[in-house]
Design a protein around this motif. Structure first.
Motif, PDB file in Angstrom:
ATOM      1  N   LYS A  38       0.833  -1.206   0.000  1.00 18.64           N
ATOM      2  CA  LYS A  38       0.000   0.000   0.000  1.00 18.64           C
ATOM      3  C   LYS A  38       0.867   1.254   0.000  1.00 18.64           C
ATOM      4  O   LYS A  38       0.721   2.119  -0.846  1.00 18.64           O
ATOM      5  CB  LYS A  38      -0.956  -0.006   1.204  1.00 18.64           C
ATOM      6  CG  LYS A  38      -1.972  -1.136   1.179  1.00 18.64           C
ATOM      7  CD  LYS A  38      -2.969  -1.026   2.315  1.00 18.64           C
ATOM      8  CE  LYS A  38      -3.926  -2.221   2.331  1.00 18.64           C
ATOM      9  NZ  LYS A  38      -4.668  -2.399   1.077  1.00 18.64           N
ATOM     10  N   VAL A  39       1.770   1.357   0.970  1.00 16.28           N
ATOM     11  CA  VAL A  39       2.709   2.478   1.020  1.00 16.28           C
ATOM     12  C   VAL A  39       4.093   2.021   0.567  1.00 16.28           C
ATOM     13  O   VAL A  39       4.736   2.676  -0.250  1.00 16.28           O
ATOM     14  CB  VAL A  39       2.777   3.080   2.447  1.00 16.28           C
ATOM     15  CG1 VAL A  39       3.873   4.151   2.521  1.00 16.28           C
ATOM     16  CG2 VAL A  39       1.434   3.681   2.830  1.00 16.28           C
ATOM     17  N   VAL A  40       4.535   0.885   1.079  1.00 15.45           N
ATOM     18  CA  VAL A  40       5.797   0.284   0.626  1.00 15.45           C
ATOM     19  C   VAL A  40       5.425  -0.912  -0.243  1.00 15.45           C
ATOM     20  O   VAL A  40       4.884  -1.902   0.239  1.00 15.45           O
ATOM     21  CB  VAL A  40       6.659  -0.157   1.826  1.00 15.45           C
ATOM     22  CG1 VAL A  40       7.999  -0.713   1.332  1.00 15.45           C
ATOM     23  CG2 VAL A  40       6.897   1.014   2.779  1.00 15.45           C
ATOM     24  N   VAL A  41       5.698  -0.784  -1.538  1.00 19.78           N
ATOM     25  CA  VAL A  41       5.146  -1.741  -2.495  1.00 19.78           C
ATOM     26  C   VAL A  41       6.222  -2.390  -3.354  1.00 19.78           C
ATOM     27  O   VAL A  41       7.319  -1.858  -3.514  1.00 19.78           O
ATOM     28  CB  VAL A  41       4.116  -1.057  -3.430  1.00 19.78           C
ATOM     29  CG1 VAL A  41       2.984  -0.436  -2.634  1.00 19.78           C
ATOM     30  CG2 VAL A  41       4.778   0.012  -4.322  1.00 19.78           C
ATOM     31  N   THR A  42       5.886  -3.545  -3.884  1.00 15.78           N
ATOM     32  CA  THR A  42       6.660  -4.151  -4.967  1.00 15.78           C
ATOM     33  C   THR A  42       5.972  -3.737  -6.270  1.00 15.78           C
ATOM     34  O   THR A  42       5.017  -2.944  -6.267  1.00 15.78           O
ATOM     35  CB  THR A  42       6.679  -5.678  -4.851  1.00 15.78           C
ATOM     36  OG1 THR A  42       5.343  -6.172  -5.016  1.00 15.78           O
ATOM     37  CG2 THR A  42       7.234  -6.123  -3.515  1.00 15.78           C
ATOM     38  N   SER A  43       6.414  -4.312  -7.380  1.00 11.75           N
ATOM     39  CA  SER A  43       5.769  -3.999  -8.666  1.00 11.75           C
ATOM     40  C   SER A  43       4.293  -4.380  -8.642  1.00 11.75           C
ATOM     41  O   SER A  43       3.460  -3.722  -9.287  1.00 11.75           O
ATOM     42  CB  SER A  43       6.478  -4.740  -9.799  1.00 11.75           C
ATOM     43  OG  SER A  43       6.522  -6.133  -9.547  1.00 11.75           O
TER      44      SER A  43
END
Length: 462
Positions: free
Chosen positions: A154-159
């Motif tokens: 959500k805030v820290v995301v992967t691709s």
């Protein structure tokens, strides 16, 4: 208990191609897939959705930057993010349903669920065990994160999370200047985000021809992407709506922070083999967690093969497809083969970047005598007409034989143009062979011919 000639585990580009090719060769085939739709990471949360967003955001860029120059006047379009995501999802649906149709057409059984291999010749899906003379593992890869960084998508995301954000972030920090980070960074920059890319190395896109890499970074900087190079990310502190990235500069060991609405962790991918039961089965692995195979995709366990991202080699969908095709033919008693020297790579930014074969750095390291033929798109009539004259084509050829050893393109349609050189290299062509082949005018492909001419007496249009 169902019995098959082949069971493929994983329905991504490598797996579904292997399954279809097995079926074409008369083998009774099933494919195990736990997602709700076929196509794997590529079609569901990777290549295809990212290209949809790249296409949409590029159209916005054209409207904002070039329409007025061509006499197309009017109010610039606004971005309806929900509609853009809906368009992306529709593209995904069309492609995944297409694979489902191909399975039915080729009489391939889709075994829905997550698979494991309790023993050679058997695949367990849910509570059912199926027998197979041959098993192909095509389980793909997953995003790899940095130690201590918690991904919430959500805030820290992967691709994966970056393809379905709730809103367009005002500030996006991308950790990693590889293909995924630069493509998605470009998408959000075009949509209005402030984008900062933090990279541990001193150059972007590791492994790319150095001259192309430098030109590429300059071009992205002109487009508004900021770069912090030679920086090691220490931690990411996140709340429900914001994040702070702390990094240390290698040159002086100083520490700095940067705030963001979204942080995209794009530090590569790793083989996904969880739950397959490989250790108990006795399948040998590499130190990097890849399934070890011989030159014919066979693992250390008889009748078990592996292809794609879960084995050694570049994590590219088309590499997996080629391996799936070849593995199927080997199982059917044919001579399946993959030429790893002619696997192209593409970055789908604007301009696109594409490469095949050796870089100059590789040839220098090998001590091989070579020559360089270059041609700028500024000398290409079609490129100038389309506001696409940034970049160049560079062909590397053996100094004595003129045989094409590699090609590197940064410019319009690079991902399509590179395949002319792929075909040339497959047939052992010389640069002169490309140069003496008629190319339609006006096309971007003329730049490839001119670069080939530059390996000889010189191009015409520079």
């Amino acid at each position: 208990m169902a019995q098959y000639d082949v069971i493929v585990i994983g329905a991504g580009p490598g797996g579904y191609v292997a399954a279809i090719r097995c079926a074409q060769l008369g083998l009774k085939t099933a494919c195990v897939e736990g997602r709700e739709s076929l196509g794997g990471t590529c079609l569901n949360v990777g290549c295809i959705p990212s290209k949809a967003l790249l296409h949409a955001s590029h159209q916005l860029h054209e409207a904002e930057e070039n329409f007025a120059k061509m006499g197309l006047k009017g109010k610039s379009p606004s971005v309806d993010w929900k509609q853009m995501l809906s368009y992306k999802d529709d593209v995904i649906g069309q492609n995944t349903k297409g694979i489902e149709f191909l399975f039915k057409k080729n009489k391939i059984d889709w075994l829905k669920g997550w698979g494991s291999i309790p023993e050679a010749g058997k695949v367990k899906v849910g509570d059912e065990v199926h027998e197979a003379k041959n098993i192909i593992i095509a389980s793909g890869s997953e995003a790899s994160a940095l130690p201590g960084i918690e991904i919430d998508e959500k805030v820290v995301v992967t691709s994966t999370g970056a393809l379905e954000l709730g809103k367009i972030p005002k500030k996006l920090v991308v950790i990693g200047a590889g293909v995924i980070g630069l493509e998605l960074g470009s998408v959000y920059k075009r949509l209005g985000s402030e984008v900062t890319v933090i990279e541990f190395l001193d150059n972007i896109t590791p492994g790319m021809d150095a001259e192309v890499s430098k030109t590429f970074q300059r071009t992205l900087k002109k487009q508004g992407l900021d770069f912090v190079m030679g920086a090691a990310v220490q931690k990411v502190d996140a709340t429900k709506t914001k994040a702070t990235v702390t990094y240390k500069l290698k040159k002086d060991d100083s520490e700095a922070t940067i705030d963001a609405d979204t942080v995209l962790v794009a530090t590569g991918r790793r083989p996904y083999v969880d739950g397959l039961g490989l250790e108990a089965l006795g399948v040998e692995m590499t130190e990097r967690g890849e399934i070890k195979t011989d030159g014919h995709f066979a693992t250390s366990v008889k009748g078990v093969y592996a292809i794609g991202d879960c084995i050694t080699g570049p994590m590219l969908a088309h590499k997996a497809e080629d391996e799936g095709f070849a593995a199927a033919e080997i199982i059917a008693g044919q001579a399946g083969h993959v030429n790893y020297d002619v696997i192209p790579s593409v970055v789908y930014t604007w301009p696109e970047v594409a490469a095949v074969g050796a870089t100059e750095e590789m040839l220098k390291e090998q001590g091989r005598a070579y020559k360089v033929g270059k041609f700028p798109f500024m000398g290409n009539g079609r490129a100038k007409a389309n506001f696409a004259a940034d970049g160049f084509v560079k062909i590397l050829a053996d100094k004595d034989t003129d045989r094409v050893l590699g090609c590197h393109i940064i410019g319009p349609g690079a991902g399509d143009l590179i395949h002319e050189i792929c075909v040339a290299m497959e047939f052992g062509a010389a640069a002169e062979d490309v140069a003496r082949t008629c190319h339609a005018h006006p096309t971007y492909s003329e730049a490839v011919r001119e670069a080939a001419l530059a390996c000889g007496d010189g191009p015409i249009h520079v």
